[in-house]
Design a protein around this motif. Structure first.
Motif, PDB file in Angstrom:
ATOM      1  N   ILE A  35       0.857  -1.180   0.000  1.00 21.26           N
ATOM      2  CA  ILE A  35       0.000   0.000   0.000  1.00 21.26           C
ATOM      3  C   ILE A  35       0.894   1.231   0.000  1.00 21.26           C
ATOM      4  O   ILE A  35       2.047   1.177   0.449  1.00 21.26           O
ATOM      5  CB  ILE A  35      -0.954   0.067   1.214  1.00 21.26           C
ATOM      6  N   ALA A  36       0.391   2.322  -0.510  1.00 20.88           N
ATOM      7  CA  ALA A  36       1.133   3.584  -0.491  1.00 20.88           C
ATOM      8  C   ALA A  36       0.159   4.726  -0.684  1.00 20.88           C
ATOM      9  O   ALA A  36      -0.803   4.601  -1.441  1.00 20.88           O
ATOM     10  CB  ALA A  36       2.197   3.609  -1.583  1.00 20.88           C
ATOM     11  N   PRO A  37       0.377   5.859  -0.009  1.00 18.47           N
ATOM     12  CA  PRO A  37      -0.493   7.027  -0.210  1.00 18.47           C
ATOM     13  C   PRO A  37      -0.308   7.604  -1.618  1.00 18.47           C
ATOM     14  O   PRO A  37       0.710   7.355  -2.270  1.00 18.47           O
ATOM     15  CB  PRO A  37       0.005   8.013   0.859  1.00 18.47           C
ATOM     16  N   PRO A  38      -1.241   8.397  -2.079  1.00 19.38           N
ATOM     17  CA  PRO A  38      -1.096   9.053  -3.390  1.00 19.38           C
ATOM     18  C   PRO A  38       0.133   9.955  -3.408  1.00 19.38           C
ATOM     19  O   PRO A  38       0.520  10.537  -2.392  1.00 19.38           O
ATOM     20  CB  PRO A  38      -2.380   9.864  -3.529  1.00 19.38           C
ATOM     21  N   SER A  39       0.762  10.069  -4.572  1.00 17.44           N
ATOM     22  CA  SER A  39       1.956  10.905  -4.707  1.00 17.44           C
ATOM     23  C   SER A  39       2.038  11.423  -6.134  1.00 17.44           C
ATOM     24  O   SER A  39       1.354  10.917  -7.034  1.00 17.44           O
ATOM     25  CB  SER A  39       3.214  10.105  -4.358  1.00 17.44           C
ATOM     26  N   VAL A  40       2.900  12.425  -6.358  1.00 20.92           N
ATOM     27  CA  VAL A  40       3.070  12.992  -7.705  1.00 20.92           C
ATOM     28  C   VAL A  40       4.503  12.879  -8.202  1.00 20.92           C
ATOM     29  O   VAL A  40       4.775  13.066  -9.383  1.00 20.92           O
ATOM     30  CB  VAL A  40       2.619  14.467  -7.742  1.00 20.92           C
ATOM     31  N   SER A  41       5.457  12.585  -7.292  1.00 21.84           N
ATOM     32  CA  SER A  41       6.861  12.477  -7.674  1.00 21.84           C
ATOM     33  C   SER A  41       7.582  11.639  -6.629  1.00 21.84           C
ATOM     34  O   SER A  41       6.980  11.207  -5.637  1.00 21.84           O
ATOM     35  CB  SER A  41       7.507  13.867  -7.783  1.00 21.84           C
ATOM     36  N   THR A  42       8.882  11.417  -6.843  1.00 21.73           N
ATOM     37  CA  THR A  42       9.661  10.656  -5.873  1.00 21.73           C
ATOM     38  C   THR A  42      11.107  11.127  -5.867  1.00 21.73           C
ATOM     39  O   THR A  42      11.654  11.510  -6.915  1.00 21.73           O
ATOM     40  CB  THR A  42       9.619   9.145  -6.169  1.00 21.73           C
ATOM     41  N   ALA A  43      11.709  11.092  -4.679  1.00 23.32           N
ATOM     42  CA  ALA A  43      13.137  11.367  -4.534  1.00 23.32           C
ATOM     43  C   ALA A  43      13.940  10.075  -4.567  1.00 23.32           C
ATOM     44  O   ALA A  43      15.161  10.097  -4.399  1.00 23.32           O
ATOM     45  CB  ALA A  43      13.399  12.108  -3.222  1.00 23.32           C
ATOM     46  N   GLY A  44      13.251   8.969  -4.773  1.00 23.92           N
ATOM     47  CA  GLY A  44      13.919   7.677  -4.756  1.00 23.92           C
ATOM     48  C   GLY A  44      15.020   7.542  -5.784  1.00 23.92           C
ATOM     49  O   GLY A  44      16.057   6.921  -5.515  1.00 23.92           O
ATOM     50  N   GLN A  45      14.814   8.124  -6.966  1.00 23.31           N
ATOM     51  CA  GLN A  45      15.838   7.999  -8.006  1.00 23.31           C
ATOM     52  C   GLN A  45      17.125   8.705  -7.605  1.00 23.31           C
ATOM     53  O   GLN A  45      18.226   8.251  -7.929  1.00 23.31           O
ATOM     54  CB  GLN A  45      15.319   8.548  -9.336  1.00 23.31           C
ATOM     55  N   VAL A  68       8.958   4.034  -3.981  1.00 23.95           N
ATOM     56  CA  VAL A  68       7.672   4.080  -3.289  1.00 23.95           C
ATOM     57  C   VAL A  68       7.807   4.785  -1.939  1.00 23.95           C
ATOM     58  O   VAL A  68       7.005   5.659  -1.586  1.00 23.95           O
ATOM     59  CB  VAL A  68       7.107   2.654  -3.098  1.00 23.95           C
ATOM     60  N   GLY A  69       8.826   4.416  -1.169  1.00 23.69           N
ATOM     61  CA  GLY A  69       8.987   4.973   0.173  1.00 23.69           C
ATOM     62  C   GLY A  69       9.340   6.441   0.182  1.00 23.69           C
ATOM     63  O   GLY A  69       9.000   7.162   1.126  1.00 23.69           O
ATOM     64  N   MET A  70      10.019   6.909  -0.877  1.00 24.83           N
ATOM     65  CA  MET A  70      10.435   8.310  -0.935  1.00 24.83           C
ATOM     66  C   MET A  70       9.548   9.121  -1.884  1.00 24.83           C
ATOM     67  O   MET A  70       9.964  10.152  -2.403  1.00 24.83           O
ATOM     68  CB  MET A  70      11.906   8.391  -1.355  1.00 24.83           C
ATOM     69  N   ALA A  71       8.328   8.644  -2.096  1.00 24.04           N
ATOM     70  CA  ALA A  71       7.376   9.372  -2.942  1.00 24.04           C
ATOM     71  C   ALA A  71       6.978  10.693  -2.277  1.00 24.04           C
ATOM     72  O   ALA A  71       6.966  10.802  -1.041  1.00 24.04           O
ATOM     73  CB  ALA A  71       6.144   8.512  -3.195  1.00 24.04           C
TER      74      ALA A  71
END
Length: 527
Positions: A35-45, A68-71
Motif C-alpha cells: 500500500i502507499a499514499p497518493p503521490s506525484v513524484s519521488t526522490a527515490g531515483q 515508493v517509500g520516498m514518494a
C-alpha cells in the motif's frame, strides 16, 4: 494504494517475476502486499543514483522500495510519514537502509538521522558498512568532518553539521534526539517502550520520516510490526489508502488445512514459486537452488518464517508478556548486577536447532543474577564456548535438559569439557571433567520453572535488561505438565532459549553437585 495479489496468473505478472532469456528465475521485484499514499513524484531515483556513485548497486526490488517509500506530494513533502519493508533475511534490506541514509545525509539536508537496531552489535555493523561506502567515494568522504566510533558512540558528522547516529534500542535510547528521519532496523523486535522513546522526538520536525525494516513477525515481540501490518491489510480490505503509511511485504500465503486439493488461492510452501514470491533477491544475490534446499534443513515452521516470510503477529498488545508482566520484569533490571562465584551455566537449543543460548546465574545481593552469555545461530559453537567459559570461570556445574533439543549436545559437550581431551577411559568409567554436567529430569524442569517464576514475583532476580531475554519473556507461554507447567517451546513464535537458559542456570545454583568445588578467581566479565 497498490495491491499486487498472489491470485494473478503468470501472464499478468511483471516480467521481472518470469524466467529470464537465459533460463534463470528471478524473485518478485514488486511485493505481493503493498500500500502507499497518493503521490506525484519521488526522490527515490536521487537515492538510487547516489548509492551507485558510492559503489552500491541496488537490485530492481530495492530501487522499487526507495521510489515508493520516498514518494512526494505536490508540495514536495513526503507522501508517507511511515515506510515499512517486511522481507525475509539475506535479501538485502541493508542496501535500502544505506541508500536512504546516504541520501538524507548528503542530498536531503536532514540534520539528524537516527539508525537503531535491537542490539548494539547490529547497529555497529551497520555503521561499519556505510562508513566503508563513504570512505570509498572521494566526493562524499571529503564532506565528512569525523567518523566517531567508541563504545556506544557511533556517528558520522559532516562539515555542515548533518549527522547520522547509530544506537541500540531501549526504553530510553533516542530521547532528546530530534531526528529528521528514523531508520528502525530489525523491526520484528520492536515494542511500545522503544517507540515511546523514539517517535515523540520527531514531533517538532518539519516533514520527518520513519522507516521500519525487518523480516516476518516472531510473535509477541513484534508489537509494532503487527500494528503496521494490520493497518496495511485494513487499507487493502477497505480499498482506502492509509494517509501516512507505505507498506511493502514479500511473503507467501501457504495452504491451510481447509484448502481443497485444487486450491489456487494459496501457495504450496514446497514450491519454487513460493520462494520466488517471498524472496526478491533470487536471481541477483540469492540462488533459487540453495534457498530451496533449506526446506530439507529447517523445520516446516522455521522455513515458513525465515524463508517464506510467514510471520506470527500478535493480534493485539494483550498477547505480549502473558506469563511475567513487563513492568515486573523491567523493575528487576540492574546495570550493576553481576554474579558471585561459583556460578552455574545452562544450555538450551530451539526445536528446529536454528539457535542456541548459553546462560549463567550467580548469587547477587539477596537474590540471583541471571544473564545471557551467548545467543547465536546454530549449535556447533556451543561445546568449545563452554570449555572456554569453564576454564575462565570455574563454574559449579553446567545444566542440560536431556529431554530438550539441547540433549543432543551432551556427548559433544562432555568431550569438550574433559580435563585431558586425549584421555581415554574405560567403558564403565566417567571422564574427568573441568565442570560437572547436571542432566535434568522432567520434575527438575517443572521445579526450575516454578522457582524462577516465584523468584521474579518476589523480586529476588536481577538482570541486565538484555534484548534476547526480554524478547523471550515477552513471547513466553506456558506448557501444561500435569498440574504444573514449564516454558512452551513450540508455537510461541520467538527464540525462547534465553529464558529457558536462565531458568535452568538459576536452578543449577542450588542443585546438589557431586565432587568438591575448587576455589576460583573473582568473577571477570564474559569475553
Amino acid at each position: 494504494m497498490t495491491l499486487l495479489s498472489s491470485e494473478r496468473s503468470a501472464e499478468q505478472l511483471p516480467a521481472s517475476r518470469l524466467p529470464a532469456d537465459d533460463g534463470r528465475m528471478y524473485g518478485w521485484q514488486e511485493p505481493p502486499i503493498q500500500i502507499a499514499p497518493p503521490s506525484v513524484s519521488t526522490a527515490g531515483q536521487e537515492a538510487i543514483d547516489l548509492a551507485a556513485k558510492a559503489g552500491l548497486k541496488l537490485d530492481p526490488w530495492q530501487q522499487h522500495v526507495l521510489r515508493v517509500g520516498m514518494a512526494e506530494k505536490a508540495d514536495g513533502s513526503w507522501a508517507a510519514f511511515e515506510v515499512a519493508v517486511n522481507v525475509p533475511r539475506q535479501n538485502g534490506k541493508g542496501g535500502i537502509i544505506e541508500a536512504r541514509e546516504l541520501w538524507g545525509l548528503f542530498v536531503g539536508g536532514e540534520e539528524l538521522i537516527l539508525h537503531s537496531a535491537h542490539e548494539f552489535k547490529t547497529a555497529k555493523n551497520a555503521f561499519r558498512r556505510i562508513e566503508r561506502l563513504i570512505r570509498g567515494c572521494p566526493d562524499l568522504h571529503k564532506r565528512v568532518k569525523q567518523y566517531r566510533q567508541t563504545v556506544g558512540e557511533e556517528w558520522i558528522e559532516l562539515h555542515d553539521g548533518a549527522m547520522l547516529r547509530f544506537i541500540a534500542r531501549s526504553k530510553g535510547s533516542g530521547r532528546g534526539f530530534s531526528g529528521h528521519s528514523n531508520m528502525l532496523d530489525e523491526d520484528m523486535i520492536l515494542g511500545d517502550a522503544e517507540m515511546d522513546a523514539l517517535l515523540p522526538t520527531m514531533a517538532a520536525i518539519e516533514d520527518p520520516q520513519i522507516w521500519y525494516l525487518g523480516s516476518a513477525g516472531i510473535g509477541a515481540a513484534s508489537v509494532q510490526l503487527a500494528r503496521l501490518r494490520r493497518r496495511a491489510l485494513k487499507a487493502i480490505e477497505d480499498g482506502v489508502p492509509d494517509p501516512s503509511l507505505a507498506y511493502m511485504e514479500w511473503s507467501a500465503n501457504p495452504h491451510v488445512k481447509e484448502c481443497p486439493k485444487d486450491c489456487t488461492a494459496h501457495d504450496d510452501p514446497a514450491s519454487d514459486e513460493a520462494v520466488l514470491k517471498s524472496n526478491p533477491a533470487v536471481g541477483y544475490r540469492l540462488s533459487l537452488g540453495k534457498v530451496a534446499n533449506e526446506r530439507a534443513t529447517l523445520s516446516a515452521e522455521g522455513y515458513a518464517r525465515e524463508r517464506l516470510g510467514v510471520g506470527d503477529y500478535p493480534s493485539d498488545e494483550g498477547d505480549a508478556w502473558a506469563v511475567i508482566g513487563k513492568d515486573a520484569w523491567e523493575a528487576l533490571a540492574d546495570g550493576d548486577s553481576q554474579p558471585a562465584d561459583p556460578v552455574a551455566f545452562a544450555v538450551d537449543v530451539t526445536p528446529e536447532r536454528s539457535n542456541a543460548s548459553i546462560c549463567v546465574a550467580g548469587h547477587y545481593g539477596g537474590g540471583v543474577h541471571v544473564e545471557v552469555v551467548d545467543n547465536r545461530p546454530g549449535t556447533a559453537w556451543v561445546p568449545e564456548r563452554l570449555r572456554e567459559l569453564a576454564e575462565r570461570h570455574g563454574p559449579r556445574c553446567v545444566v542440560i535438559d536431556p529431554g530438550s533439543p539441547a540433549g543432543a549436545l551432551i556427548t559433544d559437550v562432555t568431550e569438550a569439557l574433559k580435563v585431558d581431551p586425549d584421555e581415554e577411559v574405560g567403558e564403565d568409567e566417567e571422564p574427568r571433567l573441568l565442570v560437572p554436567i547436571v542432566q535434568m529430569k522432567t520434575r527438575d524442569v517443572v521445579q526450575a520453572t516454578g522457582q524462577f517464576y516465584d523468584a521474579v514475583a518476589a523480586g529476588r532476580v536481577s538482570h541486565l535488561d538484555q534484548a534476547p531475554l526480554s524478547t523471550a519473556l515477552a513471547g513466553a507461554r506456558k506448557r501444561e505438565l500435569g498440574e504444573a507447567w514449564a516454558w512452551a517451546r513450540r508455537g510461541v513464535g520467538v527464540d525462547i532459549t534465553p529464558l529457558v537458559g536462565v531458568t535452568e542456570a538459576r536452578w543449577g545454583l542450588f542443585v546438589e553437585v557431586e565432587g568438591p568445588e575448587e576455589e576460583v578467581e573473582p568473577w571477570a566479565e564474559f569475553g
